[in-house]
Design a protein around this motif. Sequence first.
Motif, short mmCIF file in Angstrom:
data_model
loop_
_atom_site.label_atom_id
_atom_site.label_comp_id
_atom_site.label_asym_id
_atom_site.label_seq_id
_atom_site.Cartn_x
_atom_site.Cartn_y
_atom_site.Cartn_z
N VAL A 23 0.81 -1.18 -0.15
CA VAL A 23 0.03 0.05 -0.03
C VAL A 23 1.06 1.24 0.12
CG1 VAL A 23 -1.58 1.34 1.42
CG2 VAL A 23 -2.33 -1.05 1.11
N LEU A 24 1.86 1.37 0.62
CA LEU A 24 3.05 2.41 0.97
C LEU A 24 3.46 2.55 -0.48
CD1 LEU A 24 3.57 4.33 3.02
CD2 LEU A 24 5.72 3.03 3.51
N VAL A 25 4.20 1.52 -1.26
CA VAL A 25 4.59 1.70 -2.24
C VAL A 25 3.84 2.25 -3.52
CG1 VAL A 25 6.08 0.58 -4.09
CG2 VAL A 25 6.31 -0.08 -1.59
N ALA A 26 2.38 1.63 -3.52
CA ALA A 26 1.58 1.99 -4.47
C ALA A 26 1.15 3.40 -4.18
CB ALA A 26 0.19 1.19 -4.21
N TYR A 27 1.06 4.01 -3.15
CA TYR A 27 0.70 5.33 -2.86
C TYR A 27 1.86 6.26 -3.10
CZ TYR A 27 -0.97 9.41 -0.43
OH TYR A 27 -1.50 10.82 -0.25
N LEU A 84 -14.61 -1.32 13.93
CA LEU A 84 -14.93 -0.60 12.93
C LEU A 84 -13.78 0.04 12.20
CD1 LEU A 84 -17.70 1.08 12.10
CD2 LEU A 84 -16.59 2.83 13.47
N GLY A 85 -12.77 0.31 12.87
CA GLY A 85 -11.65 0.81 11.90
C GLY A 85 -10.90 -0.38 11.03
N HIS A 86 -10.90 -1.91 11.60
CA HIS A 86 -10.52 -2.92 10.98
C HIS A 86 -11.35 -3.23 9.69
CE1 HIS A 86 -8.11 -4.39 14.59
NE2 HIS A 86 -7.65 -3.26 14.03
N LEU A 87 -12.74 -3.24 9.84
CA LEU A 87 -13.74 -3.24 8.77
C LEU A 87 -13.36 -2.25 7.71
CD1 LEU A 87 -16.30 -4.87 8.23
CD2 LEU A 87 -17.65 -3.04 8.99
N THR A 88 -13.31 -0.98 8.15
CA THR A 88 -13.02 0.05 7.15
C THR A 88 -11.78 -0.23 6.56
OG1 THR A 88 -14.17 1.60 8.55
CG2 THR A 88 -13.38 2.68 6.88
N LEU A 89 -10.90 -0.53 7.00
CA LEU A 89 -9.66 -0.80 6.29
C LEU A 89 -9.62 -2.09 5.27
CD1 LEU A 89 -6.70 -0.44 9.19
CD2 LEU A 89 -6.90 0.85 7.14
N TYR A 90 -10.56 -2.89 5.62
CA TYR A 90 -10.61 -4.10 4.66
C TYR A 90 -11.55 -3.59 3.48
CZ TYR A 90 -8.95 -8.00 7.60
OH TYR A 90 -7.99 -8.77 8.01
N LEU A 91 -12.57 -2.66 3.83
CA LEU A 91 -13.33 -2.13 2.84
C LEU A 91 -12.50 -1.41 1.69
CD1 LEU A 91 -16.67 -1.08 4.44
CD2 LEU A 91 -16.23 -3.15 2.99
N LEU A 92 -11.67 -0.48 2.45
CA LEU A 92 -10.70 0.23 1.46
C LEU A 92 -9.80 -0.74 0.78
CD1 LEU A 92 -10.33 3.37 3.84
CD2 LEU A 92 -11.53 3.34 1.58
N LEU A 93 -9.25 -1.63 1.31
CA LEU A 93 -8.30 -2.50 0.64
C LEU A 93 -9.17 -3.16 -0.64
CD1 LEU A 93 -6.42 -4.08 3.73
CD2 LEU A 93 -5.41 -2.60 2.39
N ILE A 94 -10.00 -3.20 -0.55
CA ILE A 94 -10.91 -3.86 -1.79
C ILE A 94 -11.08 -2.72 -2.56
CG2 ILE A 94 -12.99 -5.31 -2.57
CD1 ILE A 94 -12.98 -6.47 0.42
N GLY A 130 -15.15 10.44 -16.14
CA GLY A 130 -15.98 10.81 -15.23
C GLY A 130 -15.42 10.85 -13.60
N GLU A 131 -15.97 10.51 -12.67
CA GLU A 131 -15.80 10.72 -11.44
C GLU A 131 -14.73 9.57 -10.84
OE1 GLU A 131 -17.03 13.60 -9.36
OE2 GLU A 131 -17.22 14.07 -11.65
N ILE A 132 -14.82 8.39 -11.53
CA ILE A 132 -14.18 7.48 -11.14
C ILE A 132 -12.56 7.51 -10.42
CG2 ILE A 132 -13.56 6.13 -13.05
CD1 ILE A 132 -14.95 4.43 -9.97
N GLY A 133 -12.08 8.23 -11.44
CA GLY A 133 -10.69 8.64 -10.78
C GLY A 133 -10.51 9.41 -9.56
N VAL A 138 -9.57 9.62 -3.62
CA VAL A 138 -9.77 10.11 -2.46
C VAL A 138 -9.83 8.85 -1.50
CG1 VAL A 138 -11.85 10.78 -1.01
CG2 VAL A 138 -11.29 12.07 -3.04
N GLY A 139 -10.14 7.66 -2.14
CA GLY A 139 -10.08 6.28 -1.30
C GLY A 139 -8.65 5.94 -1.16
N GLY A 140 -7.68 6.22 -1.83
CA GLY A 140 -6.22 6.12 -1.69
C GLY A 140 -5.91 6.94 -0.71
#
Length: 172
Positions: A23-27, A84-94, A130-133, A138-140
């Motif tokens: 994640v860090l390298v991708a960022y 809640l934090g872990h769940l949100t992290l999993y959602l963002l990782l997907i 469109g907005e997807i980019g 923002v998600g990243g």
Amino acid sequence: MPRNDNRYSGLMIAIHWTTAVLVLVAYLVSESSEHFGQHPPVLHFACGLAVLALVAVRLLARASGGAPRPLEGGPSWLAMLAKLGHLTLYLLLIAVPLTGWYALSRLGRPIDLWGVSIPPIAAAVKGDIGEIGDVHQVGGNLLLILAGLHAAMGLWHQFVRRDHVLERMRPF
Ligand code: HEM
Ligand code: HEM
């Protein structure tokens, strides 16, 4: 797989730390598509897609007993916050890699990872995608911010509360 009450399984621990690095390298190597030119950031796509593949393995490992029981003894709001934090992290990782893959497909850019070609998941469009980019960007950023808070919580557990939570995820 039998559940260990104190530590995550070796597979969960390996994936946790590999994912953190990816994640860090991708960022760090991310770029706006306006700057892609002839050389889009292949390392960004490869690290991001590896995150997506690893989260699938990780969720399977978790479902088959790879995670220890939640910590007991602390305040219930802290346990809720961690969940809640872990769940949100999993959602963002997907969601973050998927929206990136979708944006790249809309841009009509072939994904060629050093000779391995990855199929698009959406039809290419001419012009504006469109907005997807923006959603992806923002998600990243959110993923990085939340992971930073999460890491700070891990260190707070270790050095302020001294309840050895970090040891549950320690490689050795
Ligand atoms: C955890 C994984 C990922 C993170 C944290 C991440 C993060 C980011 C960030 C922060 C940007 C904005 C860069 C800027 O504007 O300066 C970006 C752009 C982009 N990323 Fe990712 N990304 C990830 C995975 C992926 C994947 C898997 C793909 C495609 C296979 C991808 C494709 C793109 C594309 C096409 C853009 C440009 C979007 C645009 O400008 O419209 N990303 N990414
Ligand atoms: C991009 C970076 C990171 C991501 C995406 C991430 C994600 C996660 C997720 C989703 C979990 C929940 C595991 C589960 O129960 O299934 C977790 C647990 C954990 N993470 Fe991270 N993490 C990152 C970086 C870090 C860092 C830098 C630290 C250390 C300071 C850390 C320490 C921990 C600890 C100690 C746990 C176990 C918590 C517990 O036992 O309840 N993480 N991480």
